[in-house]
Write an enzyme that holds these catalytic residues in place. Structure first.
Site, PDB file in Angstrom:
ATOM      1  N   ASP A 104      -1.246  -2.460  -2.484  1.00 25.62           N
ATOM      2  CA  ASP A 104      -2.174  -1.429  -2.918  1.00 25.62           C
ATOM      3  C   ASP A 104      -3.365  -2.008  -3.668  1.00 25.62           C
ATOM      4  OD1 ASP A 104      -3.340   0.904  -3.796  1.00 25.62           O
ATOM      5  OD2 ASP A 104      -1.821   1.330  -5.311  1.00 25.62           O
TER       6      ASP A 104
ATOM      7  N   ASP B  76      -9.480   1.261  -0.871  1.00 28.42           N
ATOM      8  CA  ASP B  76      -8.136   1.465  -1.403  1.00 28.42           C
ATOM      9  C   ASP B  76      -7.100   1.509  -0.285  1.00 28.42           C
ATOM     10  OD1 ASP B  76      -5.866   2.209  -2.729  1.00 28.42           O
ATOM     11  OD2 ASP B  76      -6.732   3.946  -3.728  1.00 28.42           O
TER      12      ASP B  76
END
Length: 511
Positions: A106, A293
């Site tokens: 992430d 992201d």
């Protein structure tokens, strides 16, 4: 600091699945972690966001890596698994010998966390692998408390230190969080055990040194660069790859367009206007910020622009659509049962939309999570249970007022129209995808296009298909905003390079 913007979207669609892991060594000295594509039960649809950023992708080939950003001897590749374009995850090991965990890589957070064997009172922990410090010879006690708040839930626990194995790389003395509390249903249904953050230390909870920082500091990678290739073709087993220390030239075309990191923390940069079918929306003409992201599934941005986009593609609220579907298919049956004086709390289970737990209706999907024999979560229902229960209450109210059946059904439909979409999701007509406009993001003076097939998430086939707009509203005020979060839908179209050494981000068309 612990709250993530990219927490949207981790779990969009979950279902009964099974997967197997395969390990293979290639002749270029790299170890790739192969994963089989998970089979989706199309009847289960889950509302989303993770920060989730969830699930994820895999099965890897042999690559001949070259170029300035790394070569075969200095590059490590971790396969990622595609979960119906909603989640990507890969496998790591913690401890000696390594204890295996599936994690989301992430770029929108900076901590590593996995469930702890000391997680006794949170149901999600019982459905995932748990770290056992007593079984690791390299474990070091820390004990400092920690908590991370995501867009779809929160975890808390304490810090520990141990070796972390990512592909062939072993990061020594890595600080990470043993999660002892995972209260959100997000983590119950997730197909990943934890999250490995690749953001900057500035947003690391407890100021813990991120795994990526230690990879660089310990000399495990030649160049301080990592890159993502996310395969958006759900018909292929290979979900993608993350390359540490280099870039795989087989997975992009042309040259990357680089923009500088404008604010350390997230991988944040400045972008220009958003174009709808080549026409400027005007909202970001003065500039907007954006975050790349990998943990967010969709595309989140200012509600003003998202509303313009969703209007252009004919999107409507998912909740309203589900509610009207319940009224159309089950409205008369529900009313007949109410008039026959059936127990209101049991009606939705009688029509098959919920499972009655003794006090009220529960989504059949949620029930299956705890009933699954192999201990794996199987997903949530698609909102039909909740819509049914709301319809029961509304109809009860109207029946007490002696309204006609026609008036009651019209009234309930009117209420459905006014329901907000708590997840920000919007549905579109699957048959209209080909006529929808191209949406473009201006980055580094260049327009990066997304076609309808790339920004619409389609689940199911034929009459059972559901199509969801990939755009959701997110309003961040200045000075941090206006802000766009470019998640997997964008990174799937554009191969993304995270250049830690030069503090820049690069995008090129994915091959």
């Amino acid at each position: 600091m612990g709250t993530r913007f990219g927490a949207f979207a981790v779990i969009l669609f979950l279902s009964s699945l099974s997967f197997s892991l395969a390990f293979s060594a290639s002749n270029d000295g790299l170890v790739r972690i192969g994963l089989r594509r998970l089979k989706l039960d199309q009847s289960n649809r889950v509302a989303t966001r993770l920060e989730s950023k969830e699930a994820l992708r895999a099965s890897i080939r042999k690559y001949n890596l070259r170029g300035k950003l790394g070569d075969a001897a200095d590059t490590d590749i971790v396969a990622l698994k595609n979960y119906m374009d909603a989640q990507y995850f890969g496998e790591i090991g913690i401890g000696t010998p390594p204890q295996k965990f599936t994690v989301i890589f992430d770029t929108g957070s900076s901590n590593l966390w996995v469930p702890s064997a000391k997680c006794y009172f949170s149901v999600p922990c019982f459905f995932h692998s748990k770290y056992k410090s007593s079984q690791s010879s390299t474990y070091q006690k820390n004990g400092k408390s920690a908590a991370i708040h995501y867009g779809t839930g929160a975890i808390s626990g304490f810090f520990s230190e141990d070796n972390v194995k990512v592909g062939d790389l072993v990061v020594k003395d890595q600080e990470f969080i043993e999660a002892t509390r995972e209260p959100s249903v997000t983590f119950l249904v997730a197909k990943f055990d934890g999250i490995l953050g690749l953001g900057f230390q500035e947003i690391s909870v407890g100021n813990a040194t991120p795994v990526w920082y230690n990879m660089v500091k310990q000399g495990l990678v030649k160049e301080p660069v990592f890159s993502f290739w996310l395969n958006r073709n759900v018909g292929e087993e290979e979900g993608g790859e993350i390359v540490f220390g280099g870039v795989d030239p087989n997975h992009y075309r042309g040259k990357h367009t680089y923009v500088p990191v404008s604010q350390k923390g997230y991988w944040q940069f400045e972008m220009g206007d958003v174009l709808i079918d080549g026409r400027e929306s005007g909202y970001c003409s003065g500039g907007c910020s954006a975050i790349a992201d990998s943990g967010t599934s969709l595309l989140a941005g200012p509600t003003t622009v998202v509303a313009m986009i969703n209007h252009a593609i004919g999107a409507s609220g998912v909740v309203s659509q589900q509610c009207k579907a319940v009224v159309e298919q089950y409205g008369q049956t529900i009313m007949d049962l109410l008039m026959a004086e059936a127990q209101p709390k049991k009606i939705c289970s009688q029509v098959g939309l919920c499972t009655f737990d003794g006090t009220h209706g529960v989504s059949a999907g949620i029930q299956s999570v705890v009933d699954d024999k192999d201990g794996r979560s199987s997903g949530l229902g698609d909102g039909m249970c909740s819509a049914c229960e709301m319809a029961v209450v509304w109809m009860q109210n109207q029946l007490r007022q002696n309204q006609t059946q026609e008036r009651i059904l019209n009234y309930v439909n009117e209420l459905c129209e006014r329901l907000p979409s708590p997840m920000g999701e919007s549905a579109v007509d699957c048959a209209s995808i080909s006529s929808m406009p191209t949406i473009s993001f201006t980055i580094g003076g260049k327009a990066f296009d997304l076609s309808p097939k790339e920004y619409i998430l389609k689940v199911g086939e034929g009459a059972a298909a559901q199509c969801i707009s990939g755009f959701t509203g997110l309003d961040i005020p200045p000075p941090r905003g206006p802000l766009w979060i470019l998640g997997d839908m964008f990174m799937g179209r554009y191969h993304t390079v995270f250049d830690f050494g030069k503090l820049r981000i690069g995008f090129a068309e994915a091959a």
